[in-house]
Design an enzyme around this catalytic site. Structure first.
Site, PDB file in Angstrom:
ATOM      1  N   VAL A 131     -12.594   4.010  -5.481  1.00 60.43           N
ATOM      2  CA  VAL A 131     -11.625   3.759  -6.404  1.00 60.43           C
ATOM      3  C   VAL A 131     -11.802   2.815  -7.800  1.00 60.43           C
ATOM      4  O   VAL A 131     -11.267   3.212  -8.842  1.00 60.43           O
ATOM      5  CB  VAL A 131     -10.334   3.203  -5.525  1.00 60.43           C
ATOM      6  N   ASN A 156       2.090  -5.867  -3.848  1.00 61.06           N
ATOM      7  CA  ASN A 156       1.702  -4.845  -5.028  1.00 61.06           C
ATOM      8  C   ASN A 156       3.461  -4.015  -4.991  1.00 61.06           C
ATOM      9  O   ASN A 156       3.602  -3.558  -5.832  1.00 61.06           O
ATOM     10  CB  ASN A 156       0.944  -3.823  -4.429  1.00 61.06           C
ATOM     11  N   ASP A 188      -7.532  -8.916 -10.866  1.00 61.58           N
ATOM     12  CA  ASP A 188      -8.754  -9.389 -10.172  1.00 61.58           C
ATOM     13  C   ASP A 188      -9.655  -8.520 -11.039  1.00 61.58           C
ATOM     14  O   ASP A 188      -9.516  -7.524 -11.342  1.00 61.58           O
ATOM     15  CB  ASP A 188      -8.761  -9.013  -8.777  1.00 61.58           C
TER      16      ASP A 188
END
Length: 434
Positions: free
Chosen positions: A328, A25, A118
């Site tokens: 989230v 990330n 994803d």
């Protein structure tokens, strides 16, 4: 095109040492930020993950030079910038949207294809688009992608409706060269976001981290190249710690400091894990077994959403009923059917369980799970929908009875540094097939 498949047999306790590199990330975002500097930038401790090659190919299509050697990436702007990310990169990951701001600074115009990544829930680009519009960009969102132009971007006051990591990174990489001051309210403060801000500061950016999720950026005329050592991947570190616990073994993780895992360590300790922590490594074991737990994911510094996939498999090894509440992403539990096929006793619900009502309260999003342990897992033939689901299926296969066949392992290799070699070194019986 032949696809790689992993065949896994139960292997007993996984034991050994794992060295984690910089995070997937962080590395791709740093690569994009390096576009903004005059002169070369170097990223050390870079992971060998599919995401790096994908981002490098996009940058080279724009006229940015990228050199990749083991553990190191050097990036330098070419003399001519092509402001169009080719449409062949549509839907492969979320990096193109982050290139909009930098391209507007370098070329005054930009086109990026629609983003992918994803299938864990809607990660809308509207936060990015609205932020760039407030900074003076003209933007059109079409069927194929996003077209933008701007003569000069200027600072703005931006309040994010949710502390989105991607949107915060877009604003950071745009505001550093915009005219005047930008204030982000409701910014994401994940370690990877702060790490990106520190890299931009090394390049000459003026950035202030204020209390209450505020980031203040004063635009500068130009940025120069810089060098940085990427901090260890906290998702990978947690995943391997759990790999040891799931199998009744012990994995010692090097290269990721304790401060990036504070909440994760305490969550595992509540379940009965015992930790040994030094400045160089940390390891966890559970000689007396594991207890059930109720865990809610949240933005930093809460329990990270990417940690919940390996945790779900760990729940199946803990005595009693465990609850997970995902706050989230609304579709993060997309991987549960693969685990159910392997014998994990998991039920998913649209209600908020295991924590206070979240933003998916009163929606149809199945974002809570109840897991019964201890489950007897069995080998199965499963297709992996995303990166983190892939890793959790490997963990389930390691303790299942019989052979498991995992398809779609390219997802794991997109996000983890040399996972086949790492698992083999820990003692997992794993074969590559095509």
């Amino acid at each position: 095109m032949s696809e790689e498949v992993w065949q896994i047999d139960p292997s007993g306790p996984l034991r050994g040492d794992v060295e984690v590199r910089g995070s997937k990330n962080a590395v791709s975002k740093h690569m994009v930020a390096a576009m903004l500097g005059t002169g070369p930038s170097t990223l050390h401790n870079a992971p060998e993950v599919g995401e790096v090659g994908l981002t490098a190919a996009m940058l080279e299509a724009l006229g940015i030079h990228v050199e990749i050697t083991p553990g190191e990436i050097t990036i330098e702007r070419g003399s001519e910038i092509r402001p169009r990310v080719p449409e062949e990169y549509t839907g492969l990951n979320r990096i193109p949207i982050l290139m909009l701001g930098p391209l507007l600074h370098l070329a005054g115009e930009a086109f990026v294809p629609l983003v992918g990544g994803d299938p864990i829930g809607r990660r809308p680009v509207n936060f990015h688009v609205e932020a760039l519009r407030s900074m003076g960009a003209e933007i059109e969102v079409g069927d194929n992608g996003i077209t933008a132009k701007a003569a000069r971007l200027r600072g703005s006051r931006i309040t994010l409706p949710y502390p989105s990591v991607g949107a915060t990174e877009t604003i950071l990489m745009t505001a550093v060269l915009a005219e005047g001051k930008t204030v982000i309210k409701g910014a994401a403060m994940e370690p990877e976001v702060v790490e990106l801000a520190l890299f931009l500061q090394r390049m000459g950016a003026m950035i202030e981290l204020s209390p209450d999720r505020r980031i203040v950026i004063e635009g500068v005329e130009r940025l120069h190249g810089a060098s940085t050592w990427l901090a260890g991947d906290r998702i990978e570190a947690f995943s391997y710690l759990v790999a040891g616990l799931v199998t009744g073994g012990e994995v010692r993780v090097h290269g990721c400091h304790q401060d990036r895992l504070v909440t994760a360590i305490t969550t595992l300790a509540r379940m009965g894990a015992r930790f040994e922590i030094t400045d160089e490594w940390l390891c966890a074991s559970a000689p007396d077994g594991l207890r059930a737990a109720a865990v809610q994911t949240d933005t930093h510094p809460g329990f990270m959403t990417d940690w919940q996939t390996p945790l779900m498999v760990l729940f199946t090894r803990a005595e009693g009923m465990s609850v997970l509440h995902e706050t989230v992403f609304e579709n993060r539990l997309v991987y549960v059917p693969a685990l159910q096929k392997m014998g994990c006793e998991i039920e998913v619900f649209a209600q908020c369980l295991g924590g206070p009502a979240c933003r998916y309260h009163d929606t149809n999003a199945k974002h809570s799970a109840v897991v019964r342990g201890i489950s007897n897992l069995r080998g199965a033939d499963v297709t992996l929908p995303d990166i983190r689901a892939g890793f959790s299926a490997v963990l389930a296969a390691a303790v299942a009875e019989g052979t498991s066949t995992l398809r779609g392992v390219n997802h794991i290799e997109r996000g983890y540094h040399r996972p086949f070699e790492q698992f083999t070194s820990l003692g997992l019986k794993i074969n590559r097939l095509t």
